[in-house]
Design a protein around this motif. Structure first.
Motif, PDB file in Angstrom:
ATOM      1  N   VAL A   1       0.839  -1.201   0.000  1.00  0.00           N
ATOM      2  CA  VAL A   1       0.000   0.000   0.000  1.00  0.00           C
ATOM      3  C   VAL A   1       0.874   1.251   0.000  1.00  0.00           C
ATOM      4  O   VAL A   1       0.687   2.174  -0.811  1.00  0.00           O
ATOM      5  N   ALA A   2       1.849   1.284   0.909  1.00  0.00           N
ATOM      6  CA  ALA A   2       2.753   2.432   0.965  1.00  0.00           C
ATOM      7  C   ALA A   2       3.625   2.498  -0.295  1.00  0.00           C
ATOM      8  O   ALA A   2       3.865   3.585  -0.831  1.00  0.00           O
ATOM      9  N   ASP A   3       4.077   1.338  -0.769  1.00  0.00           N
ATOM     10  CA  ASP A   3       4.898   1.319  -1.989  1.00  0.00           C
ATOM     11  C   ASP A   3       4.137   1.897  -3.181  1.00  0.00           C
ATOM     12  O   ASP A   3       4.669   2.713  -3.939  1.00  0.00           O
ATOM     13  N   ASP A   4       2.886   1.466  -3.352  1.00  0.00           N
ATOM     14  CA  ASP A   4       2.094   1.921  -4.489  1.00  0.00           C
ATOM     15  C   ASP A   4       1.832   3.426  -4.434  1.00  0.00           C
ATOM     16  O   ASP A   4       1.903   4.123  -5.458  1.00  0.00           O
ATOM     17  N   GLN A   5       1.520   3.937  -3.248  1.00  0.00           N
ATOM     18  CA  GLN A   5       1.224   5.365  -3.149  1.00  0.00           C
ATOM     19  C   GLN A   5       2.492   6.207  -3.238  1.00  0.00           C
ATOM     20  O   GLN A   5       2.452   7.333  -3.726  1.00  0.00           O
ATOM     21  N   TRP A   6       3.602   5.669  -2.769  1.00  0.00           N
ATOM     22  CA  TRP A   6       4.878   6.389  -2.923  1.00  0.00           C
ATOM     23  C   TRP A   6       5.215   6.573  -4.402  1.00  0.00           C
ATOM     24  O   TRP A   6       5.713   7.619  -4.820  1.00  0.00           O
ATOM     25  N   LYS A   7       4.940   5.560  -5.201  1.00  0.00           N
ATOM     26  CA  LYS A   7       5.244   5.627  -6.633  1.00  0.00           C
ATOM     27  C   LYS A   7       4.450   6.728  -7.332  1.00  0.00           C
ATOM     28  O   LYS A   7       4.898   7.270  -8.349  1.00  0.00           O
ATOM     29  N   THR A   8       3.276   7.052  -6.815  1.00  0.00           N
ATOM     30  CA  THR A   8       2.446   8.082  -7.451  1.00  0.00           C
ATOM     31  C   THR A   8       2.811   9.492  -6.999  1.00  0.00           C
ATOM     32  O   THR A   8       2.309  10.469  -7.558  1.00  0.00           O
ATOM     33  N   LEU A   9       3.654   9.608  -5.983  1.00  0.00           N
ATOM     34  CA  LEU A   9       3.997  10.908  -5.403  1.00  0.00           C
ATOM     35  C   LEU A   9       5.057  11.608  -6.251  1.00  0.00           C
ATOM     36  O   LEU A   9       6.109  11.028  -6.556  1.00  0.00           O
ATOM     37  N   TRP A  10       4.803  12.848  -6.637  1.00  0.00           N
ATOM     38  CA  TRP A  10       5.783  13.586  -7.420  1.00  0.00           C
ATOM     39  C   TRP A  10       6.897  14.084  -6.500  1.00  0.00           C
ATOM     40  O   TRP A  10       6.768  14.124  -5.268  1.00  0.00           O
TER      41      TRP A  10
END
Length: 211
Positions: free
Chosen positions: A119-128
């Motif tokens: 969950v954290a990995d996926d949302q980190w990837k979307t963070l600019w």
């Protein structure tokens, strides 16, 4: 009947009051569209937490909404005080306010912390990189400093880190998952206030409330 009488009668007809179901649906749709909208007042919210001796609150950014499952998410520094508070007392209140529409949404939620998982990995990837910059701080949020501290390595100044540099902030990144237990709607108006509660757990029900 004269045209003037028809006009007078049409003005007297008021729009039908919204149903509980339509208010609930519209509120969730507004929340769902907020993360991608620069103009939405619901893009930010107040998170109210508690400890064993005091209450606490701060503003955060709404990151994701699941209207079907009734979940919302926001991000924070894994070292922040709010994380410790939520680990000790997982229930929190999320408060949204739309000044233009005069609408308040108050969500009672049960939280879950995500740091070292998909969950954290996926949302980190979307963070600019501009957002990742805030997680590069070598100092724990809220810690006492000898002088004003910007919250990231001072050599960056107004510059953004490179994608490679920003990865150093991943270890400090956390996602707070919020399972919505209930949502309260309040609309302020000179014609009269509208207040309703939508409960999802432990049982599902919708009720009107006195403002």
């Amino acid at each position: 009947m004269s045209i003037s009488e028809q006009s007078s009668n049409s003005k007297a007809v008021e729009a039908p009051s919204p149903s509980l179901a339509s208010l609930e649906h519209e509120s969730w749709q507004q929340l769902a569209s907020a993360p991608e909208s620069e103009d939405s007042a619901f893009k930010t919210m107040i998170v109210a937490t508690c400890t064993d001796h005091r209450a606490d609150a701060r503003m955060v950014v709404l990151r994701q909404v699941d209207t079907a499952r009734k979940y919302v998410w926001f991000h924070t520094d894994a070292r922040s005080e709010k994380v410790m508070q939520l680990e000790a007392f997982p229930t929190a209140t999320l408060l949204f306010w739309d000044e233009k529409q005069q609408i308040q949404l108050r969500l009672i939620v049960e939280t879950r912390l995500h740091t070292d998982d998909y969950v954290a990995d996926d949302q980190w990837k979307t963070l600019w990189t501009g957002s990742r910059k805030a997680y590069l701080s070598a100092q724990k949020p809220g810690s006492v400093q000898p002088a004003a501290y910007p919250g990231f390595p001072e050599h960056l100044g107004e510059s953004l880190p490179t994608d490679a540099e920003s990865e150093a902030g991943r270890k400090n990144f956390a996602v707070i998952e919020c399972r919505v237990l209930s949502m309260e709607y309040l609309h302020l108006s000179r014609k009269g206030q509208t207040r309703a509660q939508f409960q999802y757990e432990p049982e599902s029900k919708m009720v009107w409330l006195a403002p």
